[in-house]
Design an enzyme around this catalytic site. Structure first.
Site, mmCIF file in Angstrom:
data_model
loop_
_atom_site.group_PDB
_atom_site.id
_atom_site.type_symbol
_atom_site.label_atom_id
_atom_site.label_comp_id
_atom_site.label_asym_id
_atom_site.label_seq_id
_atom_site.Cartn_x
_atom_site.Cartn_y
_atom_site.Cartn_z
ATOM 1 N N GLY A 1 0.754 -0.969 -0.052
ATOM 2 C CA GLY A 1 -0.361 0.141 0.389
ATOM 3 C C GLY A 1 0.737 1.434 0.440
ATOM 4 O O GLY A 1 2.421 0.828 0.542
ATOM 5 N N GLN B 1 2.847 9.648 1.689
ATOM 6 C CA GLN B 1 4.280 9.162 1.163
ATOM 7 C C GLN B 1 5.066 8.862 0.282
ATOM 8 O O GLN B 1 6.777 9.201 -0.102
ATOM 9 C CB GLN B 1 4.574 7.354 1.366
ATOM 10 C CG GLN B 1 3.317 6.908 2.706
ATOM 11 C CD GLN B 1 3.386 6.291 2.898
ATOM 12 O OE1 GLN B 1 2.205 4.887 2.510
ATOM 13 N NE2 GLN B 1 4.159 4.853 3.461
ATOM 14 N N CYS C 1 5.762 -0.116 7.242
ATOM 15 C CA CYS C 1 5.485 1.277 6.668
ATOM 16 C C CYS C 1 6.913 1.046 5.929
ATOM 17 O O CYS C 1 8.276 1.991 6.371
ATOM 18 C CB CYS C 1 4.955 2.154 7.325
ATOM 19 S SG CYS C 1 4.144 3.548 7.058
ATOM 20 N N LEU C 2 6.397 1.675 5.006
ATOM 21 C CA LEU C 2 7.699 2.599 4.288
ATOM 22 C C LEU C 2 8.363 3.187 3.919
ATOM 23 O O LEU C 2 8.940 3.793 4.050
ATOM 24 C CB LEU C 2 7.253 2.688 2.577
ATOM 25 C CG LEU C 2 6.328 0.711 1.331
ATOM 26 C CD1 LEU C 2 6.109 1.563 0.267
ATOM 27 C CD2 LEU C 2 7.852 0.342 1.065
ATOM 28 N N HIS D 1 -4.850 1.225 7.086
ATOM 29 C CA HIS D 1 -3.294 1.918 7.277
ATOM 30 C C HIS D 1 -2.625 2.659 6.313
ATOM 31 O O HIS D 1 -2.666 3.883 6.616
ATOM 32 C CB HIS D 1 -1.853 0.515 7.121
ATOM 33 C CG HIS D 1 -0.864 1.171 7.207
ATOM 34 N ND1 HIS D 1 0.314 0.543 8.210
ATOM 35 C CD2 HIS D 1 0.046 1.344 6.317
ATOM 36 C CE1 HIS D 1 1.146 1.337 8.316
ATOM 37 N NE2 HIS D 1 1.280 2.304 7.094
ATOM 38 N N GLU D 2 -3.776 2.298 5.057
ATOM 39 C CA GLU D 2 -3.591 3.362 4.448
ATOM 40 C C GLU D 2 -4.833 4.705 4.092
ATOM 41 O O GLU D 2 -4.150 6.189 4.227
ATOM 42 C CB GLU D 2 -3.832 2.740 2.719
ATOM 43 C CG GLU D 2 -2.656 2.161 2.611
ATOM 44 C CD GLU D 2 -1.208 2.540 2.734
ATOM 45 O OE1 GLU D 2 -0.731 3.585 2.938
ATOM 46 O OE2 GLU D 2 -0.703 1.777 3.182
ATOM 47 N N HIS E 1 -3.048 7.088 7.412
ATOM 48 C CA HIS E 1 -2.032 8.080 6.482
ATOM 49 C C HIS E 1 -2.982 9.112 6.158
ATOM 50 O O HIS E 1 -2.209 10.746 6.300
ATOM 51 C CB HIS E 1 -1.236 7.407 5.352
ATOM 52 C CG HIS E 1 0.035 6.678 5.549
ATOM 53 N ND1 HIS E 1 0.753 7.345 5.913
ATOM 54 C CD2 HIS E 1 0.292 5.584 4.972
ATOM 55 C CE1 HIS E 1 2.017 6.273 6.294
ATOM 56 N NE2 HIS E 1 1.810 5.477 5.788
#
Length: 163
Positions: A46, A51, A90-91, A132-133, A136
């Site tokens: 994701g 991000q 997480c990236l 999760h996204e 963000h």
């Protein structure tokens, strides 16, 4: 398509609520394509617009080649149910993994890249990634929800036990 740079914590853009998307044009389509390419290049499932430095309500989730990419523009959670704890990464937090509790079931309303509204229901890992996204997009980061930090060596032990 282009590979974009992933914004890392503690960049302030990651904790700011994002603006609603009002223009559905070719530029938005290119952004979604670039986000997907960037996510794949970075081995993610994701990616949210903050991000990659864009404070707009756009996120994607993609689990595998057999499923369509879930593109979420202006997503709203309309229902959740159940709860489960699982490991997340997480990236924007390279090397950080932790156990996070999230609803097992989610229903959302969002828009397609052309602005059409749709509804989606998901469970388990898919629901976790979607939530999760969406977090963000609301400026909420998973590190604030971690119940227990998980060392990457624990993944290796689990894989060895599966053989």
């Amino acid at each position: 398509m282009a590979i974009l740079e992933i914004v890392k914590h503690p960049s302030p853009i990651l904790t700011a609520p994002c603006e609603e998307v009002t223009v559905f044009d070719e530029e938005l389509g290119t952004l979604l394509d670039d986000m997907h390419e960037t996510m794949i290049e970075n081995d993610g499932v994701g990616l949210a617009a903050p991000q990659i430095g864009k404070s707009i309500r756009v996120a994607i989730v993609d689990f595998d080649e057999e499923q369509d990419i879930i593109e979420m523009i202006n997503p709203v959670v309309t229902a959740t149910g159940g709860a489960e704890v699982d490991v997340e990464g997480c990236l924007s937090f390279p090397g950080l993994f932790g156990e996070v509790e999230r609803p097992f079931h989610v229903r959302i309303e969002a828009q397609e890249r052309d602005g059409r509204l749709y509804e989606l229901e998901a469970e388990g890992y898919e629901a976790r990634a979607i939530l999760h996204e969406i977090d963000h997009l609301n400026g909420i980061l998973f590190d604030k929800k971690i119940q227990r930090i998980v060392d990457p060596s624990e993944f290796e032990e689990d894989e060895e036990g599966d053989e």
